[in-house]
Design an enzyme around this catalytic site. Structure first.
Site, PDB file in Angstrom:
ATOM      1  CB  SER A 254      -0.946   0.004   1.203  1.00 37.09           C
ATOM      2  OG  SER A 254      -0.372   0.741   2.259  1.00 37.09           O
ATOM      3  CE  LYS A 255      -1.260   5.863  -4.377  1.00 42.65           C
ATOM      4  NZ  LYS A 255      -2.562   6.321  -4.749  1.00 42.65           N
ATOM      5  NE  ARG A 256      -0.496   1.126   5.603  1.00 40.96           N
ATOM      6  CZ  ARG A 256      -1.487   0.260   5.490  1.00 40.96           C
ATOM      7  NH1 ARG A 256      -2.675   0.589   5.893  1.00 40.96           N
ATOM      8  NH2 ARG A 256      -1.290  -0.947   5.006  1.00 40.96           N
ATOM      9  N   GLY A 258       5.169   3.760   0.808  1.00 43.08           N
ATOM     10  CA  GLY A 258       5.923   4.330  -0.305  1.00 43.08           C
ATOM     11  C   GLY A 258       5.221   4.097  -1.615  1.00 43.08           C
TER      12      GLY A 258
END
Ligand code: GLU
Length: 496
Positions: A254-256, A258
């Site tokens: 997930s974007k969390r 990176g």
């Protein structure tokens, strides 16, 4: 080894830039086609209008191009089975739906969304999985017409034949979906658009796809495709589903933590060859070896479906950075410059507008960097306006103000010498080196190396921080005028 030439496809539903997991799917399809001497096709699956984003197709194509993946047939390049965009092919799907209707293998249904929701809730209340109940007598075309006239949504549902479906997956093994876990799924929506299942199956057949390689999340849908193929008399392709890509905690990427899409990695200063090499090893490993370094062609040569692992693939960001560092060090200066210019084009950096020679020099003096973003950190300050230099408080304390303003004093001493210096790296180096020697006292009063006593105050004055390329390169790139102006500005603003 796969000896039969395989025709594979990548069939994204475009919702924006390519997710790294989709890039892996595209890559593995490309590799299988190349390895087997077959063909790789690109098809756009845009039948889900709710998720449709206008620019998304262009973005996906751009990302694939950047990665260096080329296709033999499909969108942009054309081919015998076009159009390769599903929204252009609605009639083809409608014809197949009609064929199934005529054969009694599909039927009309016209529940409203509210009615379906109520059925779903009722099933949930009984702790059951909702499955659409086929009516005892199937509606006729006339019934459908009346329902439509009454404003009801008329869809076409596939009539499951009522037998278990055995899927042979070349990664996950044999999977059986019992008849009682299947339900009559929708193949044509009320607006006449095909669903993913129908369009996907029709296209794979009409486009001659012989091997379907896609993300594991589609394995649960495959029974539908097998039944549709049987009903439509299409040949059966090979299937292989790819393992999930997860982070260090075993969660879906997930974007969390990176970047997760190809374009973000490009923007962060990665090289496509590093990304290809890295994603090539997400769920696949070469036979008998620890080898990790592969070009795209080498991957194609070594690839085999048998070596795809079904265990989740760990997306190790540190490893990707290491791959990138190696790829950068291995790239030719021309290659690196071209990639750096691409990086500058898609980012806002202080390097915009610089000529090739300067850019090449910047890359050379930053050698050892991991991503192009590192180059911005290391050398960006040399190309901003003097007024944009912000002095890092810690650096000022530690380097300039220490020991009664030792760093400031050094700047004051260097300024007139630099003003007179013939401006090239050699002369600058000698000048600074001589000054460094003069700082040596015996016995030493601190542990700071002599050159640091000269270079660090300059770094802080010129860039605001303690990181920059080799000091003589830093001064040379900055030029005499700016060097002096920045020293003056620093002394004026900070020396009290
Ligand atoms: N359009 C599907 C997707 O978004 C393709 C699934 C498949 O490969 O069959 O990934």
């Amino acid at each position: 080894m796969t000896t039969t030439p395989m025709k594979t496809r990548f069939a994204p539903s475009p919702t924006g830039h390519l997710h790294i997991g989709s890039a892996r799917t595209a890559l593995f399809n490309y590799l299988l086609a190349r390895h087997s001497g077959g063909q790789f096709l690109l098809r756009i699956e845009d039948t889900d209008r709710a998720r449709h984003i206008e620019d998304a197709v262009g973005q996906v194509i751009e990302d694939l191009h950047w990665l260096g993946l080329r296709w033999d047939e499909g969108i942009e390049v054309g081919g015998p089975a076009g159009s390769y965009r599903q929204s252009d092919r609605l009639e083809l799907y409608q014809k197949r739906a009609e064929q199934l209707l005529a054969a009694g293998q599909a039927y009309y249904a016209f529940e409203t969304p509210e009615e379906l929701d109520a059925l779903r809730l009722a099933a949930e209340a009984k702790k059951q999985t909702f499955r659409y109940q086929r009516p005892a007598t199937l509606p006729t075309a006339a019934d459908a017409e009346r329902a439509r006239a009454a404003g009801r949504p008329v869809v076409v549902r596939f009539r499951c034949p009522g037998h278990d479906v055995a899927i042979h997956d070349e990664v996950y093994g044999d999977v059986t979906v019992p008849a009682d876990q299947q339900d009559d799924f929708i193949i044509l929506k009320a607006d006449g658009w095909a669903t993913y299942h129908l369009a996907n199956v029709v296209d794979d057949a009409l486009m001659g796809i012989t091997f379907i390689l896609r993300g594991q999340e589609f394995l649960g849908q495959t029974w539908r495709h097998v039944l549709l193929r049987e009903a439509l008399g299409f040949p059966e392709p090979h299937y292989a589903h790819l393992p999930l890509i997860v982070d260090a905690q075993g969660r879906k990427l997930s974007k969390r933590e990176g970047a997760v899409d190809v374009f973000s990695f490009r923007q962060a200063g990665y090289l496509p060859e590093a990304i290809i090499n890295f994603i090539g090893l997400l769920g696949w490993a070469p036979a008998g070896g620890e080898r990790e370094k592969f070009t795209l062609n080498e991957l194609a040569e070594a690839f085999s479906v048998q070596r795809i692992n079904k265990a989740n693939a760990y997306f190790d960001r540190d490893k990707l950075i290491a791959f990138n560092t190696v790829a950068i060090a291995a790239a030719s200066p021309e290659r690196l410059l071209a990639a750096f210019k691409d990086f500058i084009t898609i980012n806002e950096t202080p390097f915009t507008g610089l000529d090739d020679a300067t850019l090449a020099r910047v890359l050379a003096v930053c050698a050892g960097f991991r991503t192009f973003a590192d180059v911005v950190t290391k050398a960006g300050a040399l190309f901003v306006a003097d007024e944009a230099i912000y002095y890092d408080e810690k650096a000022v304390k530690k380097v300039l103000a220490r020991n009664n303003g030792e760093g400031f004093a050094m700047l004051e001493k260097l300024r007139p010498l630099l003003e007179k210096c013939i401006w090239d790296q050699g002369n600058i180096h000698h000048l600074l080196n001589d000054q460094a020697k003069m700082t040596i006292v015996w016995p030493p009063t601190d542990a700071i190396p002599p050159m640091a006593k000269v270079a660090q105050p300059l770094r802080v004055a010129l860039t605001g921080a303690t990181v920059s390329p080799v000091i003589e390169e830093t001064l040379f790139l900055l030029g005499r005028e700016k060097t002096l102006a920045r020293i003056d500005r620093c002394l004026r603003l900070l020396r009290t």
